[in-house]
Motif scaffolding. Structure first.
Motif, PDB file in Angstrom:
ATOM      1  N   GLU A   1      44.002  29.547  30.600  1.00 21.87           N
ATOM      2  CA  GLU A   1      43.419  29.732  31.887  1.00 21.87           C
ATOM      3  C   GLU A   1      44.604  29.698  33.014  1.00 21.87           C
ATOM      4  N   ASN A   2      44.230  30.873  33.877  1.00 23.48           N
ATOM      5  CA  ASN A   2      45.304  30.522  35.157  1.00 23.48           C
ATOM      6  C   ASN A   2      44.353  30.789  36.375  1.00 23.48           C
ATOM      7  N   VAL A   3      44.692  30.010  37.283  1.00 15.43           N
ATOM      8  CA  VAL A   3      43.848  29.964  38.394  1.00 15.43           C
ATOM      9  C   VAL A   3      44.567  30.524  39.657  1.00 15.43           C
TER      10      VAL A   3
ATOM     11  N   CYS B   1      39.518  31.754  45.296  1.00 14.63           N
ATOM     12  CA  CYS B   1      40.073  31.564  43.929  1.00 14.63           C
ATOM     13  C   CYS B   1      39.525  32.423  42.814  1.00 14.63           C
TER      14      CYS B   1
ATOM     15  N   TYR C   1      39.959  33.335  38.395  1.00 12.72           N
ATOM     16  CA  TYR C   1      40.411  32.730  37.159  1.00 12.72           C
ATOM     17  C   TYR C   1      40.459  33.808  36.221  1.00 12.72           C
ATOM     18  N   SER C   2      40.908  33.323  35.031  1.00 16.20           N
ATOM     19  CA  SER C   2      41.232  34.450  33.887  1.00 16.20           C
ATOM     20  C   SER C   2      40.501  34.140  32.603  1.00 16.20           C
TER      21      SER C   2
ATOM     22  N   SER D   1      35.530  29.756  31.016  1.00 18.35           N
ATOM     23  CA  SER D   1      35.425  28.868  31.821  1.00 18.35           C
ATOM     24  C   SER D   1      33.994  28.766  32.526  1.00 18.35           C
TER      25      SER D   1
ATOM     26  N   PHE E   1      33.745  24.527  38.028  1.00 19.67           N
ATOM     27  CA  PHE E   1      34.527  24.880  39.011  1.00 19.67           C
ATOM     28  C   PHE E   1      34.300  23.870  40.126  1.00 19.67           C
TER      29      PHE E   1
ATOM     30  N   LYS F   1      34.955  36.953  38.050  1.00 17.83           N
ATOM     31  CA  LYS F   1      35.771  35.803  37.784  1.00 17.83           C
ATOM     32  C   LYS F   1      36.316  35.265  39.232  1.00 17.83           C
TER      33      LYS F   1
ATOM     34  N   ALA G   1      39.422  25.249  37.451  1.00 11.46           N
ATOM     35  CA  ALA G   1      38.410  25.736  36.516  1.00 11.46           C
ATOM     36  C   ALA G   1      38.743  24.811  35.199  1.00 11.46           C
TER      37      ALA G   1
END
Lengths: 112, 114
Positions: free
Chosen positions: B2-4, B23, B25-26, B30, B33, B71, B92
């Motif tokens: 995951e990347n936020v 924000c 997310y990838s 997820s 939040f 997302k 996330a």
């Protein structure tokens, strides 16, 4: 209220010293976490534990180790402190998966 | 993993105006939040959270919206007050696996000018 207590608010240590950061939670939470917080980098996970004597590496474990001998206590250890470990360290705890994490007030560590 | 991503990194508003922090997310898996507020000299504290089966959640002057398709999720603060000045973090998490580790954004420093 959940309470997560970090033993020191401020610490100043010398390069090469062994440093212990202590964290205690009073809600019988399974999970405990150590983060470091640096300006512009947010919160980065160092280590976490989801049970006594269990530990898992986070995103930046290099130079750190942890100990969880009792459910309520999670210790972060810097075996040989270096100047690049000067930072704010935050401990957190949570119960179960995908759940609220409760944070301590943080320990600001300076390594000279 | 995951990347936020969180934007903006700093935000300055006049008292009484609204503030919005966004924000993305990838990881489509997820499903949790949370938003945290960190005041000076304190640890982050949860202010509101949303799970993926809900599109919006409100609590007095704060609200969070979630767009699962795109997302992204956002924090909205209305009628801002000087005490809203703080650093805000989004995060996330996925259920199961790694006991629900949170992946945090880099934070937004909100300043509310009287």
């Amino acid at each position: 209220d959940v309470k997560v207590t970090q033993s020191s608010r401020y610490l100043v240590k010398r390069t090469g010293e062994k440093v212990f950061l202590e964290c205690v939670q009073d809600m019988d939470h399974e999970n405990m976490f150590w983060y470091r917080q640096d300006p512009g980098l947010g919160l980065r996970l160092i280590y976490f534990s989801y049970d006594v004597k269990m530990k898992e590496k986070g995103d930046i474990p290099e130079g750190y180790s942890v100990s969880r001998e009792k459910k309520e206590r999670f210790s972060l250890i810097l075996e040989s402190a270096s100047t690049n470990q000067t930072s704010m360290y935050l401990c957190a705890s949570s119960q179960g998966a995908a759940n609220i994490q409760y944070f301590g007030a943080g320990t600001r560590l300076s390594v000279l | 993993g995951e990347n936020v991503e969180q934007h903006p990194s700093t935000l300055s508003v006049q008292e009484g105006d609204s503030a919005v922090i966004k924000c993305t997310y990838s990881d489509s898996a997820s499903n949790y939040f949370p938003w945290y507020k960190q005041e000076l000299g304190k640890g982050p504290q949860l202010i509101i959270d949303i799970r993926s089966n809900v599109g919006e959640k409100k609590d007095q002057r704060i609200a969070v919206t979630l767009n699962k398709t795109a997302k992204h999720f956002s924090l909205h603060i209305t009628e801002t007050q000087p005490e809203d000045s703080a650093v805000y973090f989004c995060a996330a998490s996925t259920n199961g696996g790694s006991q629900g580790n949170l992946i945090f954004g880099k934070g937004t420093k909100l300043s509310v000018k009287p």
